[in-house]
Design a protein around this motif. Structure first.
Motif: not given
Lengths: 177, 81
Positions: A171-177, B41-44, B47
């Protein structure tokens, strides 16, 4: 369009088929035990003679114990159904490629508690069998104590926590680009 | 969300489309859209590195922090995860 099963999919497909068969067999077995119990009430003499017990005024405990074991067997059917159906649902999520979801943690927890229930029923059957031995007549269920089921229960509870943590991480990784 | 994504501005400045950027850096258009519309929600770091390399910019040009305020224009404190 269907695609050939990858090698890793075959154990899943096998598990799926086996669980479906077990669900059906569970109901059939439960029905047979129920029928046996009813038959033992209607025609106790022939039924218990066929099971190797000779009903007599001296061994009502033996007959009571055997009927008790039949009742426990019937009670085990819905618990087993819970185990099989929850496991089947988990297998479905693995096949869909998304097993690390919170509900799978709940399912594993349910399976763990169900196995606790089954082991307690097993203990009840052992107590009943040993408690109703009369002379040379005894209820032989060929049982010895084994730690394996209890280790399995521990493993299931741990796996439930693993899946719960995995679902949170996912869930925490969902939405990570 | 206090972090504003200014990817559109940088793309416009570089006369590049999101599709071209996607092809250059190998990140799917869908994911870049998620980033551009502020839904990520987050960006590596990888990226961010790829985008900055391709668009010849700094991370601060793409990401901007704007403090959240309440109705009285007072900063709203947020729990840090």
């Amino acid at each position: 369009m269907t695609h050939p099963l990858a090698r890793s999919d075959r154990p899943l497909a096998l598990a799926h088929s086996v669980l479906r068969v077990l669900i059906t067999l569970n109901f059939i077995l439960g029905f047979l035990i129920f029928a046996l119990l009813i038959a033992s009430l209607i025609a106790s003499g022939p039924v218990f003679r066929a099971l190797g017990a000779i009903p007599s005024p001296d061994n009502p405990r033996l007959i009571f114990g055997m009927r008790g074991i039949m009742v426990v067997g019937i009670l085990a059917v819905p618990v087993l159904h819970l185990v099989y159906t929850r496991l089947l649902a988990i297998v479905e999520t693995v096949k869909a490629g998304d097993p690390f979801i919170g509900i799978n943690a709940d399912r594993l927890q349910t399976i763990a508690w169900s196995v606790v229930g089954l082991e307690l029923m097993h203990v009840a059957v052992v107590i009943l069998a040993n408690g109703v031995t009369v002379g040379t007549q005894k209820v032989d269920i060929g049982d010895k104590f084994s730690i394996t089921p209890w280790l399995t229960i521990l493993l299931l509870f741990v796996l439930a926590r693993v899946f719960d943590q995995g679902a949170r991480m996912r869930d925490e990784l969902a939405g990570t680009v | 969300m206090p972090i504003i994504v200014r990817l559109d501005d940088v793309l416009y400045r570089q006369r590049t489309t999101l599709t071209e950027l996607s092809e250059r850096i190998g990140i799917t258009l869908a994911n870049l859209s998620v980033l551009k519309t502020g839904k990520a929600r987050a960006i590596r770091f990888s990226t961010l590195d790829s985008i900055c390399q391709a668009l010849e910019c700094q991370p601060g040009e793409i990401l901007e922090y704007v403090a959240a305020v309440d109705a009285d224009d007072q900063p709203v404190s947020e729990n840090v995860a």
